[in-house]
Design a protein around this motif. Structure first.
Motif, PDB file in Angstrom:
ATOM      1  N   TYR A 131      37.794  45.274  26.818  1.00 56.00           N
ATOM      2  CA  TYR A 131      36.476  45.748  27.252  1.00 56.00           C
ATOM      3  C   TYR A 131      36.341  45.564  28.755  1.00 56.00           C
ATOM      4  CZ  TYR A 131      35.226  45.480  22.272  1.00 56.00           C
ATOM      5  OH  TYR A 131      35.171  45.651  20.924  1.00 56.00           O
ATOM      6  N   VAL A 132      36.150  46.664  29.480  1.00 55.05           N
ATOM      7  CA  VAL A 132      35.846  46.533  30.911  1.00 55.05           C
ATOM      8  C   VAL A 132      34.411  46.023  31.044  1.00 55.05           C
ATOM      9  CG1 VAL A 132      37.482  48.256  31.707  1.00 55.05           C
ATOM     10  CG2 VAL A 132      35.190  48.976  30.985  1.00 55.05           C
TER      11      VAL A 132
ATOM     12  N   LEU B 227      38.231  44.271  42.007  1.00 57.13           N
ATOM     13  CA  LEU B 227      37.685  45.258  42.940  1.00 57.13           C
ATOM     14  C   LEU B 227      38.384  46.601  42.780  1.00 57.13           C
ATOM     15  CD1 LEU B 227      37.234  43.076  46.164  1.00 57.13           C
ATOM     16  CD2 LEU B 227      35.506  43.767  44.502  1.00 57.13           C
ATOM     17  N   ALA B 228      39.641  46.560  42.365  1.00 55.89           N
ATOM     18  CA  ALA B 228      40.382  47.809  42.178  1.00 55.89           C
ATOM     19  C   ALA B 228      39.874  48.582  40.957  1.00 55.89           C
ATOM     20  CB  ALA B 228      41.867  47.511  42.019  1.00 55.89           C
ATOM     21  N   GLY B 229      39.209  47.873  40.021  1.00 55.49           N
ATOM     22  CA  GLY B 229      38.624  48.538  38.853  1.00 55.49           C
ATOM     23  C   GLY B 229      39.486  48.428  37.626  1.00 55.49           C
ATOM     24  N   GLY B 230      38.834  48.531  36.466  1.00 52.67           N
ATOM     25  CA  GLY B 230      39.552  48.541  35.194  1.00 52.67           C
ATOM     26  C   GLY B 230      39.939  47.175  34.668  1.00 52.67           C
ATOM     27  N   PHE B 231      39.533  46.111  35.348  1.00 53.04           N
ATOM     28  CA  PHE B 231      39.904  44.765  34.910  1.00 53.04           C
ATOM     29  C   PHE B 231      39.061  44.356  33.700  1.00 53.04           C
ATOM     30  CE2 PHE B 231      39.892  40.136  35.004  1.00 53.04           C
ATOM     31  CZ  PHE B 231      41.227  39.853  35.227  1.00 53.04           C
ATOM     32  N   SER B 232      39.703  43.692  32.732  1.00 48.47           N
ATOM     33  CA  SER B 232      38.971  43.220  31.555  1.00 48.47           C
ATOM     34  C   SER B 232      39.150  41.720  31.389  1.00 48.47           C
ATOM     35  CB  SER B 232      39.485  43.905  30.284  1.00 48.47           C
ATOM     36  OG  SER B 232      39.200  45.273  30.335  1.00 48.47           O
ATOM     37  N   VAL B 233      38.054  41.029  31.122  1.00 49.36           N
ATOM     38  CA  VAL B 233      38.118  39.609  30.793  1.00 49.36           C
ATOM     39  C   VAL B 233      38.232  39.445  29.278  1.00 49.36           C
ATOM     40  CG1 VAL B 233      36.765  37.479  30.738  1.00 49.36           C
ATOM     41  CG2 VAL B 233      36.884  38.821  32.830  1.00 49.36           C
ATOM     42  N   ILE B 234      37.410  40.210  28.571  1.00 53.20           N
ATOM     43  CA  ILE B 234      37.395  40.126  27.114  1.00 53.20           C
ATOM     44  C   ILE B 234      38.406  41.144  26.590  1.00 53.20           C
ATOM     45  CG2 ILE B 234      35.961  40.297  25.035  1.00 53.20           C
ATOM     46  CD1 ILE B 234      35.083  38.049  26.904  1.00 53.20           C
ATOM     47  N   LYS B 235      39.592  40.663  26.187  1.00 52.43           N
ATOM     48  CA  LYS B 235      40.612  41.594  25.700  1.00 52.43           C
ATOM     49  C   LYS B 235      41.469  40.921  24.621  1.00 52.43           C
ATOM     50  CE  LYS B 235      43.981  40.678  29.399  1.00 52.43           C
ATOM     51  NZ  LYS B 235      43.300  39.980  30.492  1.00 52.43           N
TER      52      LYS B 235
END
Lengths: 374, 373
Positions: A352-353, A326-334
């Motif tokens: 990748y965001v 929710l804070a933003g900028g999180f990536s699962v595919i990294k």
């Protein structure tokens, strides 16, 4: 040969009935809505109560119905053929719909585009994110949600719940959207315990109950003890898994009523947010956006309420990651990330965001996923 | 029959003439009146069903008329829906002349569509007048091989054609998925795997003044040609005999094997053509949406028409109309989509049951009118 001649009275009667039928036809457009009010059409590719893709949209439509002055017209089980073109035209011509939501991916090209060209005064918004400026008509548009993050959170739930360290995914087709969900689910689980593997089985069809049940049973036979899916109607997968006493992570809509004790959580669409936004804008006379996208932060996607089987540690873990998303900028595919054949995909430092364009042409399964895209 | 005393020779002549006409019309009238009565009975039964759910059946039928033929727009909708059904029904009706129940037309439809889409990029520069027939011929050939092989399996290996054709439809759909998602996939079709789009010249347009594509005309022509083949040629007559009694046909030296393979192949060719028209007139490429269920609705129509190709035309229009009104019923009465399926199922059963009524009413017997009984 003597022929039976119709009497004058019979001729008159026939003519009168013909006129009556004609008048019925001509009288139709009278039923149109007034300018202040609005009629909105929703078209679904499957049944409205499928505990899945279509139900998620129908729940959004139900939210629109609550807005005063809105008439909602709905059609379900409409094939991606000339049928859907006719449904749209019929809603416009016979019901006076001025805003239409054809909700299935396959309705876009050529069907919605063809009808939109014929009815420039009607607005069309399609679920799937295919619209691009300059290419597609101005009275059309797209909306879609980033639900991969939801599958990542599902994966964390699965990672905590699994005892066999094997989890399963029943998938429809190896297309980018589905692959992102599979990879996100596996990566979520492996963020809890890197020894976890996720077996995937593709059924090849969006809706094929028998194969979905077979795939679920096959996964559980191979010791998978948490199951999720990406098919149009998860009902069969959820009920089959529950029958075998496996945990379930939901998808599309809330399936907890189908397996109250085994349902961990689920990644759900929250189309009510999107549809009420479009409809209130249309009623206020504001121009409708052509391209709308969002994820958990924008309220387009939500998680099902936690089930009783989900441990406190899992809940805390999911809540923490969700806060990061929710804070933003999180990536699962990294990176560093390898595919499931051992070939490197991403170098360390690359991430990748959820909005990254690279994710939309995904054609691989990541390390830890057992299965093949072809 | 009690003879009424006739006042003069002229009156007698007129009466005899009328009897002659009645005797001649008796049989054709039976073919029309019995299905019509069954149809009405089906509607009444369905009305009761709807009333059970607390809805007004008259409102439903009113909407049905409005949605099917109420406006020029509705009429065009019904016609557009009927177009693929005509060809799909022939895939059932033609083999039925030989007593075969082929229910896998869906398979030939999807493969015909894929065949057309596969050929299209190879003939991209060819003008439409040549390219469209080329695609049609190729799609028909593929459909013919697919359903013709069902006939061959039946005649040469004794495999039940009903089961074989149905199972082969699933294979066909799997084959289509494989081709569309693999070798034939347009790399730009990311989340909806499709073949390359057809060149503009290879598209089939609409009939001037209507929003209905030319497939309707093709379908009607195919029905007429099939009728002539069945009813006016020795081949059709041989097929009828082979369908009635295979042993008798074999004793007469009729080529039963060739007839079976030929008729199933022709039915398959028409279904393949339906797939090609769907691709060229509606979709513009081949993709999973090709499996739209036309092959299954075609079964219903062929049985309603008692496998008479000419009767397929009105029944396809009626079914097209019912399906066109489906949306309006859903929207105005908040009834589920399955409502129309229930109606179609009821009509199907009632009309099948009505088959037992043929020959039971004296007024349809020519002898009755000739005063021979």
């Amino acid at each position: 040969m003597p022929l039976i001649k119709p009497s004058r009275r019979e001729v008159l009667r026939a003519g009168a009935s013909g006129l009556a039928i004609g008048a019925l036809g001509l009288g139709l457009p009278v039923g149109r809505a007034f300018a202040a009010d609005i009629t909105v059409g929703f078209i679904y590719v499957g049944p409205r109560d499928d505990y899945g893709y279509n139900q998620a949209h129908a729940e959004g439509a139900a939210a629109v119905k609550l807005i005063p002055g809105v008439t909602v017209v709905e059609e379900e089980n409409v094939a991606e053929t000339v049928d859907v073109q006719q449904s749209m035209e019929s809603m416009i011509n016979l019901d006076g719909a001025s805003l239409v939501f054809p909700t299935s991916f396959g309705y876009f090209d050529p069907h919605m585009l063809a009808v939109a060209g014929k009815y420039p005064d009607t607005q069309f918004r399609h679920c799937g994110g295919l619209w691009s400026e300059g290419v597609h008509p101005a009275n059309t548009g797209s909306y879609f949600g980033y639900i991969g993050m939801g599958q990542y959170l599902n994966g964390i739930a699965a990672g905590h719940a699994s005892r066999t360290k094997k989890i399963g995914f029943v998938a429809a087709k190896p297309i980018p959207q589905v692959l992102l969900n599979i990879n996100s689910f596996a990566l979520g689980a492996r963020s809890v315990d890197p020894s976890i593997t996720c077996q995937v089985i593709f059924t090849g069809e969006w809706s094929m109950a028998v194969r979905e049940a077979e795939a679920t049973n096959a996964l559980i036979d191979q010791q998978a003890d948490v199951i999720t899916c990406h098919v149009d109607g998860p009902k069969v997968v959820v009920e089959t898994a529950a029958g075998r006493n496996a945990f379930i992570c939901g998808y599309h809509a809330n399936q907890s009523p189908l397996a109250p004790s085994l349902y961990l959580t689920g990644a759900e669409w929250n189309w009510a947010e999107v549809y009420t936004g479009f409809v209130t804008a249309a009623m206020a006379g504001e121009p409708l956006p052509n391209f709308v996208r969002g994820g958990l932060a924008e309220g387009f996607v939500k998680m099902s309420p936690y089930g009783p089987a989900l441990s406190e540690a899992a809940r805390a873990n999911i809540d923490a990651v969700k806060a990061e998303i929710l804070a933003g900028g999180f990536s699962v595919i990294k990176g560093p990330l390898n595919d499931n054949k051992g070939a490197p995909l991403l170098a360390a430092g690359t991430a990748y965001v959820e909005t990254a364009i690279e994710l939309e042409s995904m054609d691989y399964l990541v390390e830890g996923v057992i299965g093949s895209t072809a | 029959m009690a003879d009424v005393a006739s006042p003069g020779a002229a009156g007698d002549l007129a009466r005899n003439g009328l009897r002659e006409v009645a005797a001649r019309l008796a049989r054709p009238a039976e073919m029309v009146v019995i299905p019509l009565i069954a149809f009405v009975a089906g509607l009444v039964l369905f009305g009761l069903f709807i009333a059970l759910f607390g809805k007004n059946p008259l409102q439903l039928y009113g909407l049905m008329v409005q949605g099917a033929v109420g406006t020029w727009f509705s009429i065009q909708q019904s016609l557009a829906r009927a177009a693929p059904l005509l060809l799909a029904a022939l895939c059932v009706a033609l083999p039925a002349r030989l007593g075969l129940v082929v229910i896998g037309g869906e398979g030939a439809i999807v493969l015909g569509g894929v065949a057309a889409a596969a050929l299209a990029p190879l003939i991209g520069g060819v003008p439409g007048v040549i390219g469209v027939p080329l695609m049609a011929v190729f799609a028909m050939a593929v459909g013919a091989v697919w359903i013709g092989s069902v006939g061959a399996l039946r005649y040469y290996r004794g495999v039940n054609e009903t089961i074989a054709s149905l199972l082969m439809a699933y294979i066909a759909i799997a084959l289509m998925n494989h081709l569309v998602e693999g070798p034939l996939r347009d790399p730009l079709s990311l989340n909806k795997p499709s073949t390359l789009p057809l060149a503009e010249a290879l598209r089939i347009g609409t009939i001037p003044g209507m929003s209905v594509h030319w497939g309707l005309v093709v379908g009607i022509l195919a029905c007429v040609i099939s009728f002539i083949l069945i009813d006016r040629t020795t081949i059709g007559f041989s097929a009828k005999i082979a369908g009635g009694n295979v042993r008798a046909a074999l004793l007469q030296g009729l080529p039963v094997g060739r007839l079976i393979v030929g008729f199933t192949a022709l039915g398959g060719a028409f279904a393949g053509l339906a797939g090609m028209i769907e691709v060229a007139a509606v979709h513009g490429n081949a993709n999973a949406s090709l499996a739209g269920g036309y092959g299954y609705t075609g079964i219903l129509i062929a049985f309603l028409a008692r496998h008479n190709p000419l009767a397929i035309i009105p029944f396809a229009l009626i079914l097209g109309g019912i399906e066109a009104s489906n949306g309006l019923i859903q929207r105005r009465m908040a009834l589920p989509d399955a409502t129309v399926l229930v109606l179609e199922g009821l009509l199907f059963i009632v009309i099948l049951v009505s088959d037992t009524l043929y020959g039971r009413f004296r007024i349809f017997d020519p002898a009755y009118w000739k005063g021979e009984r």
